[in-house]
Design a protein around this motif. Sequence first.
Motif, PDB file in Angstrom:
ATOM      1  N   ASP A 193      19.389 -14.572  45.952  1.00 51.78           N
ATOM      2  CA  ASP A 193      19.450 -15.663  44.974  1.00 51.78           C
ATOM      3  C   ASP A 193      19.240 -16.966  45.734  1.00 51.78           C
ATOM      4  OD1 ASP A 193      20.483 -17.700  43.088  1.00 51.78           O
ATOM      5  OD2 ASP A 193      21.340 -16.005  41.992  1.00 51.78           O
ATOM      6  N   GLY A 212      11.320 -17.853  43.242  1.00 50.88           N
ATOM      7  CA  GLY A 212      10.109 -17.168  42.797  1.00 50.88           C
ATOM      8  C   GLY A 212       9.453 -16.278  43.834  1.00 50.88           C
ATOM      9  N   ASP A 214      10.560 -13.437  45.321  1.00 54.47           N
ATOM     10  CA  ASP A 214      11.129 -12.088  45.476  1.00 54.47           C
ATOM     11  C   ASP A 214      10.093 -10.982  45.685  1.00 54.47           C
ATOM     12  OD1 ASP A 214      14.213 -12.491  44.308  1.00 54.47           O
ATOM     13  OD2 ASP A 214      12.705 -13.829  43.456  1.00 54.47           O
ATOM     14  N   ARG A 549      23.442 -19.386  33.599  1.00 55.86           N
ATOM     15  CA  ARG A 549      24.706 -19.322  32.877  1.00 55.86           C
ATOM     16  C   ARG A 549      25.898 -19.848  33.644  1.00 55.86           C
ATOM     17  NH1 ARG A 549      20.731 -16.685  31.363  1.00 55.86           N
ATOM     18  NH2 ARG A 549      20.621 -16.026  29.194  1.00 55.86           N
ATOM     19  N   GLN A 553      30.877 -19.778  29.012  1.00 57.02           N
ATOM     20  CA  GLN A 553      30.132 -20.061  27.783  1.00 57.02           C
ATOM     21  C   GLN A 553      29.137 -18.952  27.489  1.00 57.02           C
ATOM     22  OE1 GLN A 553      30.599 -22.266  25.461  1.00 57.02           O
ATOM     23  NE2 GLN A 553      32.239 -23.283  26.581  1.00 57.02           N
TER      24      GLN A 553
HETATM   25  N1  LIG Z   1      29.015 -16.088  30.967  1.00 52.20           N
HETATM   26  C1  LIG Z   1      27.900 -15.597  30.412  1.00 52.20           C
HETATM   27  N2  LIG Z   1      27.510 -14.332  30.682  1.00 52.20           N
HETATM   28  C2  LIG Z   1      26.364 -13.855  30.145  1.00 52.20           C
HETATM   29  C3  LIG Z   1      25.576 -14.641  29.262  1.00 52.20           C
HETATM   30  C4  LIG Z   1      26.039 -15.952  28.956  1.00 52.20           C
HETATM   31  O1  LIG Z   1      25.422 -16.705  28.172  1.00 52.20           O
HETATM   32  N3  LIG Z   1      27.194 -16.393  29.559  1.00 52.20           N
HETATM   33  N4  LIG Z   1      24.396 -14.169  28.765  1.00 52.20           N
HETATM   34  C5  LIG Z   1      24.032 -12.771  28.938  1.00 52.20           C
HETATM   35  C6  LIG Z   1      22.563 -12.645  28.973  1.00 52.20           C
HETATM   36  S1  LIG Z   1      21.709 -12.598  27.490  1.00 52.20           S
HETATM   37  C7  LIG Z   1      21.862 -12.497  30.127  1.00 52.20           C
HETATM   38  S2  LIG Z   1      20.176 -12.327  30.075  1.00 52.20           S
HETATM   39  C8  LIG Z   1      22.558 -12.329  31.403  1.00 52.20           C
HETATM   40  C9  LIG Z   1      21.867 -13.081  32.540  1.00 52.20           C
HETATM   41  O2  LIG Z   1      22.542 -12.798  33.709  1.00 52.20           O
HETATM   42  P1  LIG Z   1      22.021 -13.399  35.077  1.00 52.20           P
HETATM   43  O3  LIG Z   1      20.594 -13.118  35.244  1.00 52.20           O
HETATM   44  O4  LIG Z   1      22.944 -12.928  36.134  1.00 52.20           O
HETATM   45  O5  LIG Z   1      22.276 -14.971  34.826  1.00 52.20           O
HETATM   46  P2  LIG Z   1      21.476 -16.332  35.113  1.00 52.20           P
HETATM   47  O6  LIG Z   1      22.509 -17.339  35.411  1.00 52.20           O
HETATM   48  O7  LIG Z   1      20.547 -16.606  34.005  1.00 52.20           O
HETATM   49  O8  LIG Z   1      20.545 -16.111  36.386  1.00 52.20           O
HETATM   50  C10 LIG Z   1      20.926 -15.339  37.482  1.00 52.20           C
HETATM   51  C11 LIG Z   1      20.550 -15.953  38.791  1.00 52.20           C
HETATM   52  O9  LIG Z   1      19.145 -16.001  39.000  1.00 52.20           O
HETATM   53  C12 LIG Z   1      18.982 -16.921  40.050  1.00 52.20           C
HETATM   54  N5  LIG Z   1      17.578 -17.214  40.298  1.00 52.20           N
HETATM   55  C13 LIG Z   1      16.847 -18.253  39.858  1.00 52.20           C
HETATM   56  N6  LIG Z   1      15.591 -18.178  40.357  1.00 52.20           N
HETATM   57  C14 LIG Z   1      15.543 -17.093  41.147  1.00 52.20           C
HETATM   58  C15 LIG Z   1      14.527 -16.490  41.957  1.00 52.20           C
HETATM   59  O10 LIG Z   1      13.394 -16.954  42.030  1.00 52.20           O
HETATM   60  N7  LIG Z   1      14.848 -15.347  42.622  1.00 52.20           N
HETATM   61  C16 LIG Z   1      16.086 -14.794  42.572  1.00 52.20           C
HETATM   62  N8  LIG Z   1      16.312 -13.687  43.261  1.00 52.20           N
HETATM   63  N9  LIG Z   1      17.069 -15.354  41.836  1.00 52.20           N
HETATM   64  C17 LIG Z   1      16.796 -16.475  41.122  1.00 52.20           C
HETATM   65  C18 LIG Z   1      19.817 -18.083  39.593  1.00 52.20           C
HETATM   66  O11 LIG Z   1      20.121 -18.944  40.665  1.00 52.20           O
HETATM   67  C19 LIG Z   1      21.025 -17.387  38.995  1.00 52.20           C
HETATM   68  O12 LIG Z   1      22.131 -17.387  39.874  1.00 52.20           O
HETATM   69  O13 LIG Z   1      23.882 -12.808  31.291  1.00 52.20           O
HETATM   70  C20 LIG Z   1      24.599 -12.213  30.234  1.00 52.20           C
HETATM   71  N10 LIG Z   1      25.973 -12.598  30.445  1.00 52.20           N
END
Ligand SMILES: Nc1nc2c(c(=O)[nH]1)N[C@H]1C(S)=C(S)[C@@H](COP(=O)(O)OP(=O)(O)OC[C@H]3O[C@@H](n4cnc5c(=O)[nH]c(N)nc54)[C@H](O)[C@@H]3O)O[C@H]1N2
Length: 836
Positions: A193, A212, A214, A549, A553
């Motif tokens: 990340d 971007g 990865d 996220r 929230q």
């Molecule tokens: N608290 C909470 N939990 C949720 C949700 C919510 O709204 N709130 N929503 C739900 C939903 S629908 C979803 S889709 C999931 C999403 O869950 P996650 O995908 O875990 O959440 P995000 O915070 O969108 O993004 C994850 C990570 O991607 C990183 N990232 C950004 N760009 C890149 C990159 O180029 N490469 C890599 N490797 N990482 C990168 C960001 O820094 C971030 O820490 O969460 C679910 N859970």
Amino acid sequence: MTETRTTCPYCGVGCGVIARVENGGVSVRGDDSHPANFGRLCVKGSALGETTGLTGRLLHPEVDDQPVSWDQALDRAGERLREIIDQYGPQAVAFYASGQLLTEDYYAANKLMKGFIGAANIDTNSRLCMSSAVVGYKRAFGEDVVPCSYEDIEKTDLVVLVGSNAAWTHPVLYQRLVQARAANPALKVVVIDPRRTATCDIADLHLALTPGSDAGLFVGLLDTIEPGRASDWPTERVADFCGLLPDEVATFYAWFTAAPRAVTLYTMGINQSASGSDKCNAIINVHLASGKIGREGCGPFSLTGQPNAMGGREVGGLANQLAAHMNFTPDDLSRVARFWGTGRLAQTPGLMAVELFEAIARGDVKAVWIMGTNPAVSLPDSHAVCQALAACPLVIVSEVMRDTDTSRFAHIRFPALGWGEKDGTVTNSERRISRQRAFLPVPGEAKPDWWIIARIAERLGHGAAFAWDHPHAIFSEHAALTAFENQGERMLNLGALAQLTREEWDGLTPWQWPVNREAFTRGRQLPVNPQPHGATGSVLYPFTLNSGRIRDQWHTMTRTGYVPRLMQHSDEPTVDISPQDAARLGLQEGQLARISAPRGVMVARARINEGQRVGQLFVPMHWNSCFSRQGKVNALVEGRCDPHSGQPESKQTAVRLMPWQPAWQGELWSREEMTLPMFVHWWRKAVTGVSRLTLAGDKPLLEWLLAHCTGQGWQLQIAQTGERSSLLAWHQGALMLGFWQGTQVPALAHGFIEAAFHTAPVELAERHALLNGQSPGERVEQGRIICSCFSVGENAIREAIAGGCDSAAALGAKLRCGTNCGSCVPELKAILSVRV
Ligand SMILES: Nc1nc2c(c(=O)[nH]1)N[C@H]1C(S)=C(S)[C@@H](COP(=O)(O)OP(=O)(O)OC[C@H]3O[C@@H](n4cnc5c(=O)[nH]c(N)nc54)[C@H](O)[C@@H]3O)O[C@H]1N2
Ligand SMILES: Nc1nc2c(c(=O)[nH]1)N[C@H]1C(S)=C(S)[C@@H](COP(=O)(O)OP(=O)(O)OC[C@H]3O[C@@H](n4cnc5c(=O)[nH]c(N)nc54)[C@H](O)[C@@H]3O)O[C@H]1N2
Ligand code: SF4
Ligand SMILES: [Mo]
């Protein structure tokens, strides 16, 4: 007192919940018998009881903002849809649905649009979420099937989390990983990340790669696994492409190749990319090449975000799928048409989310029905989305809340039943189908989403195919379709559930649909050519803006944003920035900043964060026009999409940041919600029964407020000392409004102010203290709330540390923080680590 077993409506972990209704109140606890969580819940899950109130709910159908009867609303919607279809054809109509609908609702929407209206213009917010993962699986395995289970992370040697902040977004699954690691110290965890997140707390290795990049990392790993290949991506090139040290890359490669078993968990950091599908295949490739697939403790595991993203994939909620994992091929088209008994089945894929809103903007699509999603907030380029909706001749919205950024554009609003009121099934990330059960009375005239869809189908002349009397009937039909003419060609086969009686369906215990693990080992490797992200920086827009996220929230805040407990941890849009960038810009911790891109602007409060790389910013995706002025990140994000999946690159946008020192900042508390003049910036805070806003502006507001209060005939109490001023307005002894301003947001005794709205102080000294925003008694402010489960603030934590607590466990023993869901443990450790 009644207790009902049901399922959490938030993330894709799909935790079992036991809801108890007692004396009109709802409380929840984890269901010990549910295989997703074995009794655990995260803070959002445990606060579910607090979201079941009816404040802000849409309780009656509305046409042109007026409440009408169901018949009037349905007739009107039916007529308008029919007119548009007659005049412009079925392609002029579209549905935009959601991975938060129940499977039965979703099935009904898909059947109506594709099967009977006869165009495939039904897409869903899951397009913004896991459509790249779908493409990845389909290209590798021929079908969109997740080859893993949660147990695999407990039976593996290496867990790689890529683009996932699971500690906050899949908290209960993350806690399972924490436990697995405690039980097996040999288990290694790698987090990939660009920023150091709470998830890195348990990482043995954190690769803070260039946003971007990865695919480069995984293509290089593939070269290492299969050294015979002409290696285009030696470690040095990977390190360069990914902005990592060659040693870090080599360590990751060594661990992956040496580990007998490995699971890669990936989410939005991978999927939300203009080359997200290729990234998914780059991950699947290394599992195929190393044989870490098709057996216990192994596999490429796409975690789904939404509670029923998987159910949506099963029923064909995406515009380029048919129901039951079938495709737009002649055989599948014939099969689905025969099963549904329709001659109108759409023959070609429909518009995908971003394209769909572009088609609305062009006027090609003239009617859109939005259900269970808030595109005015969540789609990229949201100004364009709002303009499209404003210009669209017919916007229908099915919602649980009356006022959302999207429902403001609706001509017709249908009140939907929400969690706890509706009945059906959802499928979680590991293919496990669980029941969501109703345990609350129907509020107002709200109806289940499937019912609304079926009534519109009737009005369009297709009633016979939608004559269900209960969601059980829909589920049975869906299950039967998955088994229809399925001799094993499609892994999705719910035939075993198609004959359930209504009682059996009511009592259905969590059921994971089986897959043949072996089959995955025969998956296809897809050549991947790593691409950089498309947010080209420039002198004007030098920063890369990341969005995602926060812990407490949920998405556009329509449910969690009104719960005080869930707003304590973070209550305003923030922008995380590296100490170096902040110093260069002269930006202070807590100062406001304007972030802009060619498409739009937002305002956020700076958080200087060591875990943030130079040149990169991070902003939460949640804030919107109901909770802030200019707090919406998608106002800036471009609609740049993956060509295969149509998923937008929400994680990278080129932006500029400028510190903003407003002339004044303050807080406004009022009994009624107020519409403020446009020159004021505001952020809504969750308080029960009162409106609380944090404000900032360059033009003074005080005069405007004075005029407003005088106009109401309220009595005023005013104080002005130096740069601070405050105002209280009283009416018949009751506090109507309080306003406190300074050059910074003044430190206020919030509990005292809130109490004054419920029981107005009569003593003069107390009123005087209130005017100063201070409590007359001794009162220690809690500081930022770190542990939401037990409302433990930063100040208490620091005090306990000063008093000798030297570990998260010691803090937990003293204050209870971190001892319930565990999501705040990484932050407790961070506070412990910076103490002097
Ligand atoms: N608290 C909470 N939990 C949720 C949700 C919510 O709204 N709130 N929503 C739900 C939903 S629908 C979803 S889709 C999931 C999403 O869950 P996650 O995908 O875990 O959440 P995000 O915070 O969108 O993004 C994850 C990570 O991607 C990183 N990232 C950004 N760009 C890149 C990159 O180029 N490469 C890599 N490797 N990482 C990168 C960001 O820094 C971030 O820490 O969460 C679910 N859970
Ligand atoms: N910049 C940026 N943008 C993103 C993301 C990001 O990381 N960065 N993430 C993307 C992702 S992964 C996702 S999943 C989306 C989520 O974005 P959205 O789907 O727009 O977010 P929600 O707030 O979950 O919207 C659900 C809506 O349905 C309503 N609702 C709740 N229950 C029911 C019900 O039973 N029936 C009906 N009819 N309505 C109901 C809620 O009140 C709410 O308005 O955002 C996407 N947008
Ligand atoms: S981990 Fe996800 S499903 Fe489980 S309680 Fe939390 S939000 Fe709900
Ligand atoms: Mo999502």
